[in-house]
Design a protein around this motif. Sequence first.
Motif, PDB file in Angstrom:
ATOM      1  N   CYS A   1       0.850  -1.192   0.000  1.00 17.99           N
ATOM      2  CA  CYS A   1       0.000   0.000   0.000  1.00 17.99           C
ATOM      3  C   CYS A   1       0.886   1.241   0.000  1.00 17.99           C
ATOM      4  N   ALA A   2       1.693   1.328  -1.029  1.00 22.68           N
ATOM      5  CA  ALA A   2       2.830   2.242  -1.022  1.00 22.68           C
ATOM      6  C   ALA A   2       2.570   3.621  -1.602  1.00 22.68           C
ATOM      7  N   ALA A   3       1.492   3.783  -2.390  1.00 18.30           N
ATOM      8  CA  ALA A   3       1.297   5.043  -3.105  1.00 18.30           C
ATOM      9  C   ALA A   3       0.917   6.170  -2.129  1.00 18.30           C
ATOM     10  N   PRO A   4       1.295   7.399  -2.377  1.00 16.48           N
ATOM     11  CA  PRO A   4       2.065   7.881  -3.524  1.00 16.48           C
ATOM     12  C   PRO A   4       3.550   7.553  -3.476  1.00 16.48           C
ATOM     13  N   GLY A   5       4.052   7.036  -2.348  1.00 16.50           N
ATOM     14  CA  GLY A   5       5.408   6.501  -2.393  1.00 16.50           C
ATOM     15  C   GLY A   5       6.418   7.134  -1.466  1.00 16.50           C
ATOM     16  N   SER A   6       5.946   7.878  -0.450  1.00 18.85           N
ATOM     17  CA  SER A   6       6.957   8.529   0.398  1.00 18.85           C
ATOM     18  C   SER A   6       7.774   7.518   1.188  1.00 18.85           C
ATOM     19  N   TRP A   7       7.199   6.340   1.461  1.00 15.63           N
ATOM     20  CA  TRP A   7       7.962   5.350   2.237  1.00 15.63           C
ATOM     21  C   TRP A   7       9.023   4.681   1.366  1.00 15.63           C
TER      22      TRP A   7
ATOM     23  N   ALA B   1      -4.572   1.920   3.982  1.00 20.89           N
ATOM     24  CA  ALA B   1      -5.752   2.458   4.647  1.00 20.89           C
ATOM     25  C   ALA B   1      -6.883   2.468   3.639  1.00 20.89           C
TER      26      ALA B   1
ATOM     27  N   ASP C   1       0.674  -1.250  -4.709  1.00 24.14           N
ATOM     28  CA  ASP C   1      -0.508  -0.439  -4.355  1.00 24.14           C
ATOM     29  C   ASP C   1      -1.602  -0.684  -5.381  1.00 24.14           C
ATOM     30  N   LEU C   2      -2.815  -0.447  -4.934  1.00 20.26           N
ATOM     31  CA  LEU C   2      -3.975  -0.487  -5.835  1.00 20.26           C
ATOM     32  C   LEU C   2      -3.823   0.555  -6.931  1.00 20.26           C
TER      33      LEU C   2
ATOM     34  N   ASP D   1       1.299   0.471   5.025  1.00 19.74           N
ATOM     35  CA  ASP D   1       0.659   1.711   5.486  1.00 19.74           C
ATOM     36  C   ASP D   1      -0.747   1.797   4.892  1.00 19.74           C
TER      37      ASP D   1
ATOM     38  N   GLY E   1      -1.528  -3.574  -7.679  1.00 18.16           N
ATOM     39  CA  GLY E   1      -2.399  -4.703  -7.357  1.00 18.16           C
ATOM     40  C   GLY E   1      -3.083  -4.515  -6.025  1.00 18.16           C
ATOM     41  N   ASP E   2      -4.054  -5.377  -5.789  1.00 22.86           N
ATOM     42  CA  ASP E   2      -4.857  -5.324  -4.573  1.00 22.86           C
ATOM     43  C   ASP E   2      -4.306  -6.359  -3.592  1.00 22.86           C
ATOM     44  N   ILE E   3      -3.837  -5.920  -2.450  1.00 20.85           N
ATOM     45  CA  ILE E   3      -3.212  -6.892  -1.544  1.00 20.85           C
ATOM     46  C   ILE E   3      -4.228  -7.857  -0.938  1.00 20.85           C
TER      47      ILE E   3
HETATM   48  N1  SAM Z   1       2.918   4.889   2.722  1.00 22.38           N
HETATM   49  C1  SAM Z   1       2.399   5.690   1.624  1.00 22.38           C
HETATM   50  C2  SAM Z   1       3.353   6.817   1.382  1.00 22.38           C
HETATM   51  O1  SAM Z   1       4.205   7.033   2.224  1.00 22.38           O
HETATM   52  O2  SAM Z   1       3.250   7.467   0.352  1.00 22.38           O
HETATM   53  C3  SAM Z   1       0.994   6.197   1.895  1.00 22.38           C
HETATM   54  C4  SAM Z   1      -0.039   5.112   1.863  1.00 22.38           C
HETATM   55  S1  SAM Z   1      -1.660   5.730   1.839  1.00 22.38           S
HETATM   56  C5  SAM Z   1      -1.885   6.270   3.477  1.00 22.38           C
HETATM   57  C6  SAM Z   1      -2.655   4.302   1.795  1.00 22.38           C
HETATM   58  C7  SAM Z   1      -2.575   3.538   0.494  1.00 22.38           C
HETATM   59  O3  SAM Z   1      -3.225   2.281   0.687  1.00 22.38           O
HETATM   60  C8  SAM Z   1      -3.299   4.183  -0.685  1.00 22.38           C
HETATM   61  O4  SAM Z   1      -2.381   4.505  -1.685  1.00 22.38           O
HETATM   62  C9  SAM Z   1      -4.266   3.092  -1.177  1.00 22.38           C
HETATM   63  O5  SAM Z   1      -4.344   2.998  -2.586  1.00 22.38           O
HETATM   64  C10 SAM Z   1      -3.619   1.849  -0.597  1.00 22.38           C
HETATM   65  N2  SAM Z   1      -4.528   0.715  -0.498  1.00 22.38           N
HETATM   66  C11 SAM Z   1      -5.725   0.672   0.156  1.00 22.38           C
HETATM   67  N3  SAM Z   1      -6.282  -0.543  -0.004  1.00 22.38           N
HETATM   68  C12 SAM Z   1      -5.414  -1.285  -0.741  1.00 22.38           C
HETATM   69  C13 SAM Z   1      -5.441  -2.624  -1.233  1.00 22.38           C
HETATM   70  N4  SAM Z   1      -6.468  -3.421  -0.983  1.00 22.38           N
HETATM   71  N5  SAM Z   1      -4.388  -3.062  -1.968  1.00 22.38           N
HETATM   72  C14 SAM Z   1      -3.344  -2.239  -2.241  1.00 22.38           C
HETATM   73  N6  SAM Z   1      -3.270  -0.959  -1.799  1.00 22.38           N
HETATM   74  C15 SAM Z   1      -4.291  -0.489  -1.066  1.00 22.38           C
END
Ligand code: SAM
Length: 335
Positions: free
Chosen positions: A49-55, A147, A94-95, A145, A109-111
Amino acid sequence: MGKASRDKRDIYYRKAKEEGWRARSAFKLLQIDEEFNIFEGVKRVVDLCAAPGSWSQFVTRVPHLQVLSRKLYLPAKLSPDSSDNDLPLIVAIDLQPMAPIEGVIQVQGDITNARTAEVIADYSNDLLQVIRHFDGCKADLVVCDGAPDVTGLHDMDEFVQSQLILAGLTIVTHVLREGGKFIAKIFRGKDTNLLYCQLKLFFPVVTFAKPKSSRNSSIEAFAVCENYSPPEGFNPKDLYRLLEKVGSPFGADDLDCSSGWLEGVNKVYIPFLACGDLSGYHSDRSYPLPKVADGTYQSLDPVQPPIAPPYKRALEMKKASSRGIKELEKLSLDS
Ligand code: SAM
């Protein structure tokens, strides 16, 4: 709310832009690391769940910009004895599509696709890809991360969040090496105890941490799980059956999370730690905006706006409908 007022109200949002982070979440990981030293000995990381990618931002020219890459890639790359094989790898899933980050392998992808762990044959190809990216080696650290879009109904949000964590745990059981670490965002609520017990089945040390950059008003916290040690003879296919047992009267003997678990000798205190510099910025406070020479404040644009945000279609529809209304109004004026 305008950008400038958000800058004032949310110091970490402003600092993220100033320091080049794609999201304010970067500070949460840094503050967790300050407390738990999560990157020690780490070379391979899965960022769920990495987007937008700061981690998982990757440093190219400006070394102080990114978290995982700064911590992982640069020390290995700069070390005189390191070969290319020593370079750490980051796989981000990430989705949503994510703008590319040099050195980070991205999988959209969807985790939760792999949630029914019994049907391992249906396990997402993405996961298998993750292990391939690591040349067959398992990851040292999995961070999640994730949510869902919160509804404001806490029970519901907590439930959906726990599904994400369990999906993350499923992936952990396939990709994390023994002794590795798992960091996952949690929502604190009435089932926090159950989640703690479920995680304890796999990690002898589990701490719930609240970084200073995470607002007090938010139910968010992070489970920091150390020293991955699955039960002897554990088969990932049985994960959900095992988790279901926790909280039932037939639960794991040494961790009785059943109804009476807060009583007597079964009483469990969940370690809960605030982390980050306690004299540092407070995420629930407003700070004055710094002025430039002419006395004005210049708000910065986000470092990397989402490339295909889920709300994009809604905005397009809204635009189209207001265009439609204008055209109708014009037609009725003309007639
Ligand atoms: N750690 C990220 C960063 O530092 O940029 C921020 C993550 S953001 C708080 C939460 C992310 O969870 C969103 O990008 C969302 O698309 C992803 N997400 C939520 N449900 C998901 C799923 N089922 N599979 C993959 N990603 C998912």
